[in-house]
Structures are given as C-alpha cells and as structure tokens.
Motif scaffolding. Structure first.
Motif, PDB file in Angstrom:
ATOM      1  N   GLY A  54       0.709  -1.154   0.099  1.00 10.86           N
ATOM      2  CA  GLY A  54       0.193  -0.006   0.388  1.00 10.86           C
ATOM      3  C   GLY A  54       0.442   0.914  -0.459  1.00 10.86           C
ATOM      4  O   GLY A  54       0.524   2.127   0.714  1.00 10.86           O
ATOM      5  N   VAL A  55       1.683   1.300  -0.572  1.00 10.28           N
ATOM      6  CA  VAL A  55       2.705   2.527  -1.008  1.00 10.28           C
ATOM      7  C   VAL A  55       2.787   2.764  -1.918  1.00 10.28           C
ATOM      8  O   VAL A  55       3.108   1.634  -2.742  1.00 10.28           O
ATOM      9  N   ARG A  56       3.015   4.313  -2.413  1.00  7.09           N
ATOM     10  CA  ARG A  56       3.394   4.676  -3.738  1.00  7.09           C
ATOM     11  C   ARG A  56       4.491   5.227  -3.870  1.00  7.09           C
ATOM     12  O   ARG A  56       5.391   5.808  -2.865  1.00  7.09           O
ATOM     13  N   LEU A  57       5.113   4.044  -5.177  1.00  4.28           N
ATOM     14  CA  LEU A  57       6.039   3.926  -5.453  1.00  4.28           C
ATOM     15  C   LEU A  57       6.775   4.706  -6.748  1.00  4.28           C
ATOM     16  O   LEU A  57       5.932   4.931  -7.481  1.00  4.28           O
ATOM     17  N   THR A  58       7.602   6.159  -6.838  1.00  9.60           N
ATOM     18  CA  THR A  58       7.320   6.952  -7.979  1.00  9.60           C
ATOM     19  C   THR A  58       9.132   6.833  -8.107  1.00  9.60           C
ATOM     20  O   THR A  58       9.589   6.843  -7.130  1.00  9.60           O
ATOM     21  N   ALA A  59       9.099   8.064  -9.223  1.00  2.34           N
ATOM     22  CA  ALA A  59      10.767   7.487 -10.172  1.00  2.34           C
ATOM     23  C   ALA A  59      10.800   9.163 -10.419  1.00  2.34           C
ATOM     24  O   ALA A  59      10.024   9.222 -11.688  1.00  2.34           O
ATOM     25  N   GLY A  60      12.328  10.023 -10.176  1.00  4.63           N
ATOM     26  CA  GLY A  60      12.221  11.181 -10.989  1.00  4.63           C
ATOM     27  C   GLY A  60      13.702  11.246 -11.892  1.00  4.63           C
ATOM     28  O   GLY A  60      14.506  11.277 -11.024  1.00  4.63           O
ATOM     29  N   LEU A  61      13.593  10.604 -13.249  1.00  9.92           N
ATOM     30  CA  LEU A  61      15.116  10.716 -13.832  1.00  9.92           C
ATOM     31  C   LEU A  61      15.081  11.453 -15.199  1.00  9.92           C
ATOM     32  O   LEU A  61      13.794  11.328 -15.588  1.00  9.92           O
ATOM     33  N   PRO A  62      16.032  12.104 -15.299  1.00 11.03           N
ATOM     34  CA  PRO A  62      16.093  12.387 -16.745  1.00 11.03           C
ATOM     35  C   PRO A  62      16.775  11.283 -17.621  1.00 11.03           C
ATOM     36  O   PRO A  62      16.528  10.605 -16.928  1.00 11.03           O
TER      37      PRO A  62
END
Length: 519
Positions: free
Chosen positions: A376-384
């Motif tokens: 129930g955890v939101r996993l995101t990524a900020g990648l160039p």
C-alpha cells in the motif's frame, strides 16, 4: 645466559637509550666547546707573542740597533745602543738579544764592532740559522714591497729547537744608516709558556672537567629520563588492566596538553572502537545464533516428523520440501556473511563499466512496484534522460535494492517512496526518500555499522536485514566507488538517503559516510 638477556633488555630500554643519546650529545657539546675555547686560547696567546715581537721590532727600529759601514775595515757592523745604567733599556735589549739574528742581504751574519761577536744569539743558533737562499728571497721580497710603498714587510716563521720547544720568529729588513743597504733581522720568542698553559688546560679540561661533567650529566639525564617516562609507565600499567571484560575503562589524561596526553586520548579512542567492535560481535553472535537456530530447528523438526509419522510419499515429499526451504534460508544467511567479509577484506573486486544510471534505477523501480502495491505504498521515480557513470552494475543494483527494501519495509500503508537521480558535471546524485517511521538522531551514527539494527525496527526482517548487513553493504559499495552518502531522518516523518557518485571520467577521493569516516 639470563644475565646476558637482562643486560640486553636493559640496554634496549627507552630510558637507557634516552640517557645514552643525551650523554652523547652532551659529550659532543662539551668537546666542541672545549676545543673551540682551546683554539681561542691558543690564538690569543700567539697574538700576545706577536704583539711582544712587534714591540721589540719597534724598539730595534727605534734606535737600539744601528748598522753602519766602517770604511777602514770595509765592512758593515751592527751595534747596540742603549744606556746600560737604565734598567728598562737594559731589560728591553736583553729580551731582544735572547733570540735574534742579523745578516746581510746574502745571509752572512754580521759582527758587533765593539766586541767582534757575531750578531746571532745562542738560542737562535739552536733553532738553526736560516738558509742563505731563504734570506735572500725574503730580503728581495721586502725590498720590492718597500719600493712599492709598503714598507715594514714582515715574515712570521714557526720554528722548533733541538728539544722540540716551539718558537715564533718575526723577520724583516732594516736599512743601514745611509739607507743604502738592506739587512736581514730576525727576532724570536719562545712559545714554551703558551704550550705549558695549553697543556694544563687540555689535561684539566679533557681529563678532568669533561669526564666529571659527563658523569654528572649522565646521572642527571638518567634521573630526568626516569621522571619523563613515569607517565608512560602509568599509562602502560593502566593499559594492562584493560581486557575484553572491562573495555569500559579509560586512561585519565594529565591535562597538560602535551604529546603524552595526545597518546592517551588516541589510546582511549582505540579502546572505544574496540569496545564498539566487541559489542557488535556480541550482537552479531546473538543474531547469528538466533537466525541459524531457527532454520536448523525447523529442519530437524520436519525431518523427525517425517521419520516417525510420515507414511506416504506425499508426506515425505512435503517434509523434504519444507526442509529445503529452510536450508535455502540458511544458505542465504551464510552467503550474505561471506559476501560482506569478502567485500571488506578487498577480495571482492569491482567490475566497472560505463552505464546509464537512469536506466538501472528505472528497471529496479519497476521490479519493486508489485511489493509496493502489496504494502500500500506509492513508489515513484524522477529520472532524467541520461546519467552516465563508471560503476559496477551488480553492486549498484544491490545498493539500490537494499535502500528500496528498507524504505518499503518501514513506510506504513498510504505512505510514499521516491527515487530521484540528479546529474551534475562532476557527480551523479541518487536520492531515496520515504515518509516512513524515520530514525532517531542517536541511532544515525551507527546505521552503517555491521550487524547493527535500529531498536524497534521490526520483528520480521529478511536474513540480510535481520543481521544488520544491508546498510553495511550500501556503505561499502559507496566507498568502493569513491562516493559519498548522507542521511537525513526525522522520526515519524521519514528518511532521506542521498548518494553522490563520481560522474563518468571524473576521479574522486573517498569521501565520508553520514559525517563519519568511511573506513
């Protein structure tokens, strides 16, 4: 043999070596000073003799000696003119005539017209009359100097008599009364008194003063060395009382701020590190015992049940399957310990290659999406688009896996985990941030220690995390890549791990981990 060993041990002692070094330096200093003063005394005495001879030479030139030509005898004579009733003049001429020689320019001794005696003293004859060739050379040199405007050319000649007594001779020229013919005049004075003074000084200094001073100085050096080493012995005795059972003891400093206090502080810091290592090893032993006992007990129980109660093939198969699962868990624990030991001992060599870290991070984030959804955890990524770096792909994946596993494990349902990659000209920054329970400030300095687990960090860790090895691997991987890792955490709000790795083609010295040395 025992006496020989005791003697060798005594001579190798620091107190003996300090005293010997001090005595050697003191002896060289005394000898140097004594030799310098002796040379100064010798020069002073010889200058005094030179002054006396110069005074006598002035007296001779002033009129006590007159050289004239007798036309009847057709030769030159040298006569002494002084008042024989005057004690001072008599003393002056008497001193001059003790050692003197008067010759013509060819080296022939001239006579006294009154007495017919040769103008050479017995003392000078004992020294040996100068060779005619030498006299002619000196007369010629003095005459040339006089013609060039430098009258008074003198020659200083050291001589010895038949007994070996040293003499100083002052020689020069004197003109006849008509200033037509130069004559060679030599006056001498014995250096016996000088040598006697120097001899007494040498015996008194080198046989008496220096040995006695050296003995007294050595005793003083022995005493001072003992006083100086007393604190060292106190430190050694205090260190002997420290053992594995009382590593909490510390050696008190003397508050003097000297090198010994620095040594004591360094020793205490070493004891602190040893105590921390012992505590880690004790914790490690307890954790390993617990982690290994659980699968071993399970394997034993399952095999015993199968041995005594199983009757069908399926029951045996199920028991063996469960045993293999526990054996696999046991194997993972041992493999993790072995891998960390190889890494920290330098046996694990990095296989670096040029990679796009953004692609590596993106693949790992996709792999963790399913566990994140289950938690129930939101996993995101900020990648160039592109983040090139020279790294070992296997180890970098292990590092990010450990960070993501910890972040998901300690982030409650509804929380968020974010991975960001920030490229820079000289480095690439990887940030793993969560909104989990966070880490208290007093635990932060220890999270990278081997076998360390934050108290209350969970009751069902994976094998590596359960032993406290996950962040130890992260620390080693960052250090092996010459990178830097920083941790910022607030209890109840979350934790942020920021890792900086050198960009492709950029070298860097090993940096620090969480404000502590990376070693």
């Amino acid at each position: 043999m025992r006496l020989r060993r005791d003697y060798r041990g005594f001579t190798r002692g620091l107190r003996f070596r300090l005293t010997a070094s001090y005595a050697l330096f003191f002896a060289l200093l005394l000898i140097g000073v004594a030799t310098g003063f002796r040379q100064y005394l010798k020069t002073t005495l010889e200058n005094q003799v030179r002054d006396d001879l110069n005074d006598e030479w002035v007296s001779v030139k002033g009129g006590y000696l007159r050289i004239h030509y007798d036309y009847t005898a057709r030769k030159f004579f040298a006569d002494w003119y002084y008042d024989e009733t005057d004690k001072d003049e008599t003393t002056i001429v008497g001193d001059i005539q003790k050692v003197f020689l008067i010759t013509d320019g060819d080296g022939n001794v001239i006579l006294d017209q009154k007495t017919g005696d040769r103008q050479v003293s017995t003392g000078y004859e004992d020294l040996g009359i100068d060779k005619p060739a030498d006299i002619r050379a000196r007369v010629r040199e003095a005459v040339d100097a006089s013609r060039q405007g430098a009258p008074g050319k003198s020659f200083w000649i050291p001589r010895r008599d038949s007994d070996g007594t040293r003499y100083m001779i002052r020689a020069g020229i004197q003109w006849d009364q008509n200033h037509q013919q130069p004559f060679y005049v030599a006056l001498g004075e014995s250096l016996a008194d000088n040598d006697k003074v120097l001899g007494k000084y040498t015996v008194m200094t080198y046989v008496g003063v220096i040995p006695i001073s050296l003995i007294l100085g050595s005793l003083l050096g022995w005493f001072l060395a003992g006083r100086a080493l007393t604190p060292v012995r106190d430190v050694a005795q205090a260190a002997q009382r420290i053992s594995g059972s009382n590593l909490s003891l510390r050696i008190p400093t003397r508050q003097s701020g000297d090198e010994l206090d620095y040594l004591v502080r360094t020793f205490n810091r070493m004891i602190e590190r040893l105590e921390a290592s012992f505590q880690q090893m004790k914790q490690f032993s307890a954790d390993v015992s617990h982690e290994l006992r659980t699968p071993i007990t399970a394997i034993r129980g399952q095999l015993e049940v199968a041995l005594f109660t199983a009757k069908t093939t399926d029951q045996y198969r199920e028991a063996m399957f469960n045993a293999l699962q526990d054996i696999d868990r046991l194997s993972q624990i041992v493999r993790a310990l072995l891998l960390l030991a190889q890494a920290e001992s330098g046996q694990l060599v990095l296989q670096k290659s040029r990679l796009n870290l953004c692609e590596v991070v993106e693949d790992l984030v996709e792999q963790f999406q399913i566990p994140a959804e289950e938690a129930g955890v939101r996993l995101t990524a900020g990648l160039p688009a592109d983040c090139p770096a020279e790294v070992d792909r296997v180890q970098i994946e292990r590092m990010i896996n450990n960070l993501l596993s910890n972040a998901l494990k300690f982030t409650p349902k509804g929380g968020r985990v974010q991975v960001v990659v920030n490229p820079a000209p000289d480095c690439v920054e990887i940030v793993v941030e969560d909104t989990g329970r966070g880490i208290a400030p007093e635990y932060l300095p220890h999270i990278f220690d081997r076998f360390y687990r934050v108290p209350g960090s969970g009751t069902a860790p994976t094998p590596e995390q359960g032993l406290g090895l996950g962040l130890s691997f992260v620390a080693w991987i960052v250090r092996a890549h010459n990178g830097k890792i920083e941790v910022d955490s607030t209890p109840g709000k979350g934790t942020r791990f920021a890792i900086k790795l050198p960009a492709a083609g950029v070298g860097s010295d090993t940096l620090e981990l969480a404000g502590q040395p990376a070693a």
